[in-house]
Design a protein around this motif. Structure first.
Motif, mmCIF file in Angstrom:
data_model
loop_
_atom_site.group_PDB
_atom_site.id
_atom_site.type_symbol
_atom_site.label_atom_id
_atom_site.label_comp_id
_atom_site.label_asym_id
_atom_site.label_seq_id
_atom_site.Cartn_x
_atom_site.Cartn_y
_atom_site.Cartn_z
ATOM 1 N N ALA A 280 45.091 40.424 46.544
ATOM 2 C CA ALA A 280 44.215 41.318 46.079
ATOM 3 C C ALA A 280 44.926 42.594 45.526
ATOM 4 O O ALA A 280 44.429 43.358 44.793
ATOM 5 C CB ALA A 280 43.031 41.545 47.313
ATOM 6 N N TYR A 281 46.175 42.684 46.024
ATOM 7 C CA TYR A 281 46.947 43.869 45.567
ATOM 8 C C TYR A 281 47.097 43.806 44.069
ATOM 9 O O TYR A 281 47.131 44.934 43.319
ATOM 10 C CB TYR A 281 48.099 43.879 46.508
ATOM 11 C CG TYR A 281 49.286 44.858 45.737
ATOM 12 C CD1 TYR A 281 49.309 45.990 46.437
ATOM 13 C CD2 TYR A 281 50.182 44.629 44.894
ATOM 14 C CE1 TYR A 281 50.255 47.157 46.065
ATOM 15 C CE2 TYR A 281 50.956 45.604 44.241
ATOM 16 C CZ TYR A 281 51.092 46.926 44.941
ATOM 17 O OH TYR A 281 52.173 47.516 44.502
ATOM 18 N N TYR B 227 38.739 42.652 38.865
ATOM 19 C CA TYR B 227 39.032 41.159 38.980
ATOM 20 C C TYR B 227 38.239 40.429 38.155
ATOM 21 O O TYR B 227 36.973 40.857 37.885
ATOM 22 C CB TYR B 227 38.446 40.649 40.515
ATOM 23 C CG TYR B 227 38.567 39.175 40.496
ATOM 24 C CD1 TYR B 227 39.636 38.479 40.917
ATOM 25 C CD2 TYR B 227 37.473 38.359 40.408
ATOM 26 C CE1 TYR B 227 39.794 37.290 41.167
ATOM 27 C CE2 TYR B 227 37.427 36.967 40.550
ATOM 28 C CZ TYR B 227 38.741 36.443 40.839
ATOM 29 O OH TYR B 227 38.676 34.969 40.874
ATOM 30 N N PRO B 228 38.637 39.379 37.354
ATOM 31 C CA PRO B 228 40.095 38.723 37.341
ATOM 32 C C PRO B 228 41.095 39.700 36.611
ATOM 33 O O PRO B 228 42.331 39.317 36.969
ATOM 34 C CB PRO B 228 39.930 37.518 37.191
ATOM 35 C CG PRO B 228 38.827 37.762 36.127
ATOM 36 C CD PRO B 228 37.865 38.837 36.662
ATOM 37 N N LYS C 266 42.544 44.773 33.239
ATOM 38 C CA LYS C 266 42.234 45.605 31.784
ATOM 39 C C LYS C 266 40.927 45.633 31.403
ATOM 40 O O LYS C 266 40.522 46.427 30.694
ATOM 41 C CB LYS C 266 43.063 44.943 30.890
ATOM 42 C CG LYS C 266 44.698 45.129 30.844
ATOM 43 C CD LYS C 266 45.406 46.502 30.911
ATOM 44 C CE LYS C 266 45.377 46.648 29.257
ATOM 45 N NZ LYS C 266 45.966 48.168 29.288
ATOM 46 N N ILE C 267 40.093 44.886 32.206
ATOM 47 C CA ILE C 267 38.506 44.831 31.913
ATOM 48 C C ILE C 267 37.837 45.741 33.009
ATOM 49 O O ILE C 267 37.726 45.055 34.014
ATOM 50 C CB ILE C 267 38.222 43.710 31.767
ATOM 51 C CG1 ILE C 267 38.824 42.976 30.410
ATOM 52 C CG2 ILE C 267 36.666 43.698 31.224
ATOM 53 C CD1 ILE C 267 38.618 41.605 30.203
ATOM 54 N N LEU C 268 37.159 46.642 32.579
ATOM 55 C CA LEU C 268 36.461 47.586 33.862
ATOM 56 C C LEU C 268 34.949 47.314 33.933
ATOM 57 O O LEU C 268 34.526 47.087 35.189
ATOM 58 C CB LEU C 268 36.488 49.026 33.361
ATOM 59 C CG LEU C 268 35.884 50.094 34.411
ATOM 60 C CD1 LEU C 268 36.388 49.978 35.565
ATOM 61 C CD2 LEU C 268 35.755 51.460 33.617
ATOM 62 N N ASN C 269 34.331 46.695 32.737
ATOM 63 C CA ASN C 269 32.889 46.243 33.022
ATOM 64 C C ASN C 269 32.212 47.563 33.602
ATOM 65 O O ASN C 269 31.412 47.290 34.732
ATOM 66 C CB ASN C 269 32.885 44.884 33.596
ATOM 67 C CG ASN C 269 33.234 43.733 32.743
ATOM 68 O OD1 ASN C 269 32.976 43.764 31.647
ATOM 69 N ND2 ASN C 269 33.815 42.842 33.595
#
Length: 289
Positions: A278-279, A238-239, A242-245
Motif C-alpha cells: 500500500a506504500y 489506487y491503482p 497519477k489519477i486522482l479521480n
C-alpha cells in the motif's frame, strides 16, 4: 360503567414486544450498521485481507478510529456519506474549536436525536465540515475524494511549498554586515549542498498538473488544498497514483487511507514501511521515509 379489560400475561408480553419493535426499527434503520457496536470489535476484516487499503484500515481499527459492521465485514468499496465522515473525523482528530454553533441553531435535516447530530456538530465546530445554504447539512450525501482532501488540508493547516516560503520570508533574521561577511563561506557551502525541488516555487496549479493526469478535473476552489495535501503525503491513489479521480465518491478504504496519512503527517502514527504494498499508492512519499 366502562371496565378496563384484564390482560393475560401472554397478551402483555405480546403487546410489549410489539411496542419495542415499533419504536426501535426506525431508530436503527437511521444508523449506519458500521457504527452499531458488534459484540467484539474486529480489527481484521475478512473482506479487506486482499484489499489495497488493508494496512490503513487495520491500523485505524486497532485505534478505534474506524469500525466494521455487525457481520464482521468492513465493506471497503462502499461510499462514505457526510454523516459517517463526520463521525470518523470526530474519532480521529481532537482539534480546538474554531467556532460554536449558536444555541438552538441546528441543521434542518439533522434532528437533535439523529445518530450523528453530535459528531456533525463537533466536525463543524472544529472547522472540518460546513453546511449548505438554507441551513442544510445533507447528511446522506456521499463525500467526494476532493471534498475529503479539502477538509483535511484546510483544517490541518497544510500549505504548499510556495505558500510556506511566502510565510517564512516574513520572519527573516538580519545580521551586522561584518558578521554576514564572516558567514559567507558557510552560507555558500550550505547552499551548494542543498537540492532544490523543481516545484519549490511552483504555483498550486503547476503542482497538481505535475502529479495528476486528470488535474483539470479538480474544482478551482480545491486546487490549493489538493496541492498542499499531496505534498504533505496525504493523497493515496489506487491503482494509479497519477489519477486522482477528484469528483468520485470516496470509499471507506480511501477515507481510511487519507485519515491514516493525515495522522502520519501530524506525527501521531508511524508511516507505512516501504515494503508494504500500500506504500506504493501514496502519491508523494517524501514525507513517509
Amino acid at each position: 360503567m366502562f371496565k378496563i379489560p384484564v390482560l393475560s400475561s401472554e397478551r402483555k408480553i405480546s403487546l410489549l414486544l410489539a411496542l419495542v419493535t415499533l419504536t426501535s426499527v426506525p431508530f436503527f434503520d437511521s444508523i449506519p450498521q458500521s457504527v452499531i457496536a458488534a459484540p467484539e470489535r474486529a480489527t481484521n476484516f475478512p473482506d479487506t485481507q486482499n484489499h489495497w487499503a488493508q494496512p490503513f484500515i487495520t491500523r485505524l481499527a486497532e485505534r478505534n478510529i474506524i469500525t466494521g459492521y455487525p457481520d464482521g465485514t468492513y465493506r471497503p468499496n462502499q461510499s462514505v456519506d457526510r454523516d459517517e465522515f463526520a463521525a470518523i473525523i470526530r474519532q480521529a482528530f481532537n482539534q480546538n474549536k474554531e467556532r460554536t454553533i449558536p444555541s438552538g441553531s441546528v441543521y434542518k435535516d439533522v434532528p437533535a436525536n439523529y445518530w450523528a447530530a453530535e459528531p456533525i456538530e463537533e466536525a463543524y465546530e472544529m472547522g472540518f465540515m460546513h453546511g449548505y445554504p438554507g441551513e442544510y447539512f445533507r447528511p446522506k450525501q456521499p463525500v467526494s475524494r476532493v471534498e475529503a482532501l479539502v477538509s483535511l488540508s484546510q483544517n490541518l493547516n497544510l500549505t504548499t511549498a510556495q505558500t510556506a516560503r511566502r510565510q517564512t520570508t516574513r520572519r527573516r533574521f538580519f545580521f551586522p554586515l561584518a558578521m554576514t561577511t564572516l558567514m559567507q563561506p558557510l552560507m555558500t557551502a550550505k547552499a551548494t549542498n542543498k537540492t532544490v525541488s523543481p516545484l519549490q516555487n511552483a504555483p498550486a496549479s503547476a503542482v497538481v498538473s505535475n502529479y495528476y493526469t486528470d488535474a483539470k478535473n479538480i474544482p478551482q476552489y480545491a486546487v490549493d488544498d489538493v496541492a498542499a495535501a499531496t505534498q504533505a503525503g496525504i493523497v493515496v491513489n489506487y491503482p494509479n497514483t497519477k489519477i486522482l479521480n477528484p469528483n468520485q465518491p470516496a470509499t471507506r478504504g480511501t477515507i481510511a487511507a487519507f485519515i491514516y496519512q493525515a495522522l502520519v503527517n501530524q506525527g501521531r502514527l508511524e508511516p507505512l514501511s516501504n515494503n508494504v504494498k500500500a506504500y506504493n499508492y501514496i502519491v508523494d512519499r517524501s514525507n513517509n521515509q
